[in-house]
Scaffold this motif. Structure first.
Motif, PDB file in Angstrom:
ATOM      1  N   PRO A   1       0.806  -1.227   0.000  1.00 12.41           N
ATOM      2  CA  PRO A   1       0.000   0.000   0.000  1.00 12.41           C
ATOM      3  C   PRO A   1       0.838   1.277   0.000  1.00 12.41           C
ATOM      4  N   GLY A   2       2.000   1.254   0.679  1.00  8.28           N
ATOM      5  CA  GLY A   2       2.822   2.458   0.768  1.00  8.28           C
ATOM      6  C   GLY A   2       3.288   2.979  -0.586  1.00  8.28           C
ATOM      7  N   MET A   3       3.314   2.083  -1.593  1.00 10.76           N
ATOM      8  CA  MET A   3       3.805   2.469  -2.921  1.00 10.76           C
ATOM      9  C   MET A   3       2.960   3.534  -3.592  1.00 10.76           C
ATOM     10  N   LYS A   4       1.668   3.577  -3.251  1.00 13.09           N
ATOM     11  CA  LYS A   4       0.796   4.439  -4.039  1.00 13.09           C
ATOM     12  C   LYS A   4       0.726   5.857  -3.477  1.00 13.09           C
ATOM     13  N   TYR A   5       1.276   6.078  -2.295  1.00 14.09           N
ATOM     14  CA  TYR A   5       1.159   7.414  -1.708  1.00 14.09           C
ATOM     15  C   TYR A   5       2.305   8.328  -2.117  1.00 14.09           C
ATOM     16  N   ARG A   6       1.981   9.620  -2.403  1.00 17.76           N
ATOM     17  CA  ARG A   6       3.023  10.616  -2.650  1.00 17.76           C
ATOM     18  C   ARG A   6       3.754  10.819  -1.334  1.00 17.76           C
ATOM     19  N   HIS A   7       5.027  11.042  -1.395  1.00 20.45           N
ATOM     20  CA  HIS A   7       5.855  10.921  -0.222  1.00 20.45           C
ATOM     21  C   HIS A   7       7.000  11.898  -0.318  1.00 20.45           C
ATOM     22  N   TYR A   8       7.571  12.233   0.782  1.00 17.78           N
ATOM     23  CA  TYR A   8       8.871  12.910   0.802  1.00 17.78           C
ATOM     24  C   TYR A   8       8.885  14.261   0.099  1.00 17.78           C
ATOM     25  N   ALA A   9       7.718  14.809  -0.247  1.00 21.44           N
ATOM     26  CA  ALA A   9       7.700  15.951  -1.143  1.00 21.44           C
ATOM     27  C   ALA A   9       7.844  17.274  -0.403  1.00 21.44           C
ATOM     28  N   PRO A  10       8.847  18.077  -0.771  1.00 22.48           N
ATOM     29  CA  PRO A  10       8.919  19.437  -0.246  1.00 22.48           C
ATOM     30  C   PRO A  10       7.860  20.317  -0.921  1.00 22.48           C
ATOM     31  N   ASP A  11       7.731  21.574  -0.470  1.00 17.85           N
ATOM     32  CA  ASP A  11       6.716  22.461  -1.067  1.00 17.85           C
ATOM     33  C   ASP A  11       7.017  22.736  -2.534  1.00 17.85           C
ATOM     34  N   ALA A  12       8.315  22.831  -2.867  1.00 12.65           N
ATOM     35  CA  ALA A  12       8.700  23.157  -4.250  1.00 12.65           C
ATOM     36  C   ALA A  12       8.381  21.999  -5.193  1.00 12.65           C
ATOM     37  N   HIS A  13       8.279  22.338  -6.484  1.00 15.42           N
ATOM     38  CA  HIS A  13       8.118  21.368  -7.557  1.00 15.42           C
ATOM     39  C   HIS A  13       9.495  20.684  -7.736  1.00 15.42           C
ATOM     40  N   VAL A  14       9.531  19.360  -7.698  1.00 12.54           N
ATOM     41  CA  VAL A  14      10.800  18.630  -7.797  1.00 12.54           C
ATOM     42  C   VAL A  14      10.853  17.878  -9.130  1.00 12.54           C
ATOM     43  N   VAL A  15      11.971  17.981  -9.825  1.00 14.99           N
ATOM     44  CA  VAL A  15      12.155  17.285 -11.099  1.00 14.99           C
ATOM     45  C   VAL A  15      13.514  16.583 -11.065  1.00 14.99           C
ATOM     46  N   ILE A  16      13.550  15.321 -11.485  1.00 16.84           N
ATOM     47  CA  ILE A  16      14.816  14.575 -11.560  1.00 16.84           C
ATOM     48  C   ILE A  16      15.423  14.781 -12.943  1.00 16.84           C
ATOM     49  N   VAL A  17      16.728  15.095 -12.978  1.00 11.92           N
ATOM     50  CA  VAL A  17      17.393  15.365 -14.256  1.00 11.92           C
ATOM     51  C   VAL A  17      18.404  14.252 -14.539  1.00 11.92           C
ATOM     52  N   GLU A  18      18.192  13.540 -15.657  1.00 10.88           N
ATOM     53  CA  GLU A  18      19.113  12.464 -16.041  1.00 10.88           C
ATOM     54  C   GLU A  18      20.099  12.978 -17.081  1.00 10.88           C
ATOM     55  N   GLY A  19      21.338  12.543 -16.976  1.00 11.77           N
ATOM     56  CA  GLY A  19      22.355  12.960 -17.941  1.00 11.77           C
ATOM     57  C   GLY A  19      23.717  12.962 -17.250  1.00 11.77           C
ATOM     58  N   SER A  20      24.759  13.315 -17.998  1.00 11.12           N
ATOM     59  CA  SER A  20      26.100  13.335 -17.424  1.00 11.12           C
ATOM     60  C   SER A  20      26.249  14.540 -16.498  1.00 11.12           C
ATOM     61  N   ARG A  21      27.341  14.601 -15.779  1.00  5.91           N
ATOM     62  CA  ARG A  21      27.608  15.737 -14.875  1.00  5.91           C
ATOM     63  C   ARG A  21      27.582  17.059 -15.655  1.00  5.91           C
ATOM     64  N   GLU A  22      28.272  17.059 -16.825  1.00  5.66           N
ATOM     65  CA  GLU A  22      28.362  18.281 -17.642  1.00  5.66           C
ATOM     66  C   GLU A  22      26.981  18.683 -18.167  1.00  5.66           C
ATOM     67  N   GLU A  23      26.209  17.693 -18.607  1.00  8.83           N
ATOM     68  CA  GLU A  23      24.868  17.986 -19.123  1.00  8.83           C
ATOM     69  C   GLU A  23      23.994  18.583 -18.014  1.00  8.83           C
ATOM     70  N   TYR A  24      24.144  18.057 -16.810  1.00 11.77           N
ATOM     71  CA  TYR A  24      23.348  18.559 -15.676  1.00 11.77           C
ATOM     72  C   TYR A  24      23.692  20.025 -15.401  1.00 11.77           C
ATOM     73  N   VAL A  25      24.999  20.333 -15.395  1.00 10.76           N
ATOM     74  CA  VAL A  25      25.441  21.711 -15.123  1.00 10.76           C
ATOM     75  C   VAL A  25      24.878  22.658 -16.190  1.00 10.76           C
ATOM     76  N   SER A  26      24.977  22.260 -17.470  1.00 13.09           N
ATOM     77  CA  SER A  26      24.432  23.121 -18.537  1.00 13.09           C
ATOM     78  C   SER A  26      22.923  23.267 -18.385  1.00 13.09           C
ATOM     79  N   PHE A  27      22.259  22.183 -18.022  1.00 10.80           N
ATOM     80  CA  PHE A  27      20.790  22.194 -17.896  1.00 10.80           C
ATOM     81  C   PHE A  27      20.351  23.223 -16.842  1.00 10.80           C
TER      82      PHE A  27
END
Ligand code: AMP
Ligand code: MG
Length: 338
Positions: free
Chosen positions: A230-256
């Motif tokens: 059941p725990g899988m379906k609940y939103r969790h751990y969320a701060p007030d801000a909108h959170v987005v995960i960025v995939e890519g290399s270190r350099e790509e992340y910095v440019s992003f």
């Protein structure tokens, strides 16, 4: 209610046990995160845990024991592969779900016929369970939806005035909640929540053909779909801000992130990047560092008031999978690829 602050000394453990014997609730340190403990055999204590956390009542509580020998009194059957996992990882951050005996009330198991059992390695938790003489039902000691607490102060921020006592055992060593697996009658092991005990270690212990990962660990499960935990379906751990995960290399992340420097954003980076030109909060370079600081960093984001937090994607194996799983929930599964 006034919340007592206690230490792990013997006399305070006795005080905490006295509260638990009367049906009260005590937050205790464990090696994973702080747990909000009540008597696992007492339906009223479990109901009080759900009320204090504001937790949905169908999300089961993990039952904590201080001796692997007591599993048989709680679980109806223990397949050989479950016993292998106890031998390999207990005491430690692994929860095993097995069919429950009647002694565990449905109020503790969230209405299920199964129960999640864990033997924590933390000495204070062990001493408290031993002093009580009964197992302790203990979910994470946070308000439902908030990041799990890894310090006594996190618990106080969420639950002060709502519970009888908090035992301050310092910062939790692991920092993310236990690995949760179910073991069926044939001995097949299903990973429901990754943690410090990794998928790779589970495979090494019982054979890879006997281990699978549940849908929902890294995939979004739609509303109304059935989940194994059941725990899988609940939103969790969320701060007030909108959170987005960025995939890519270190350099790509910095440019992003630099390309968005005119927006009110924060970069939740590893800390090994160079040239980030926006407000950044590092959460660690190795998976162990990331697990250790993840929830403290997620809590601290609320003080920064960024509109969007771009998190550099962690590794997706070993302990990294546990960090990734928590971040996916904080981000509501929102991921971008550079
Ligand atoms: P927490 O105690 O807050 O760390 O959450 C416990 C996690 O274990 C939740 O995700 C629960 O859904 C899961 N869990 C505990 N007991 C069971 C069970 N009997 N069956 C399936 N999932 C369980
Ligand atoms: Mg929790």
């Amino acid at each position: 209610m006034k919340t007592l602050m206690l230490t792990p000394c013997e006399s305070d453990i006795k005080k905490a046990a006295a509260i638990l014997k009367e049906g009260g609730l005590v937050a205790m340190p464990t090696e994973t995160v702080y747990g909000l403990a009540g008597n696992a055999f007492d339906a009223n204590s479990s109901a009080a845990i759900y009320a204090a956390k504001g937790r949905p009542s169908d999300n089961p509580l993990i039952v904590h024991i201080c001796d692997a020998g007591t599993v048989d009194t709680i679980a109806k059957a223990v397949p050989d592969n479950a016993a292998r996992l106890f031998d390999a990882f207990w005491p430690g951050p692994l929860t095993v779900i097995l069919p429950k005996r009647d002694i565990i009330p449905y109020a503790t198991s969230g209405g299920l016929d199964t129960v999640g059992i864990r033997f924590p390695a933390n000495k204070t938790a062990q001493a408290l369970i031993r002093e009580c003489g009964f197992p302790l039902a203990a979910p994470s000691a946070n308000l439902s939806g908030h990041p799990s607490p890894t310090t006594a102060q996190h618990v106080k921020n969420d639950l002060d005035g709502r519970i009888a006592a908090i035992i301050d055992g310092g910062i939790c060593a692991v920092g993310v909640e236990s690995t949760v697996v179910s073991v069926d009658e044939e001995g097949h092991v299903t990973l429901l929540r990754p943690g410090f005990v990794s998928l790779e270690e589970l495979r090494d212990t019982v054979g890879s053909e006997n281990v699978s990962m549940a849908r929902g660990v890294v995939e979004h499960i739609g509303d109304g779909e059935r989940v194994l935990s059941p725990g899988m379906k609940y939103r969790h751990y969320a701060p007030d801000a909108h959170v987005v995960i960025v995939e890519g290399s270190r350099e790509e992340y910095v440019s992003f992130v630099n390309a968005r420097r005119d927006e009110n954003i924060c970069a939740m980076c590893f800390g090994d990047e160079q040239g980030i030109k926006v407000n950044c909060v590092p959460y660690g370079i190795t998976p162990a560092e990331q697990a250790h600081s993840l929830f403290d960093v997620l809590r601290s984001l609320d003080d920064i008031s960024a509109d969007t937090v771009y998190v550099r994607c962690p590794e997706k194996d070993g302990l990294g999978l546990a960090v990734y799983n928590r971040l996916l929930r904080a981000a509501g599964f929102e991921t971008v690829r550079c």
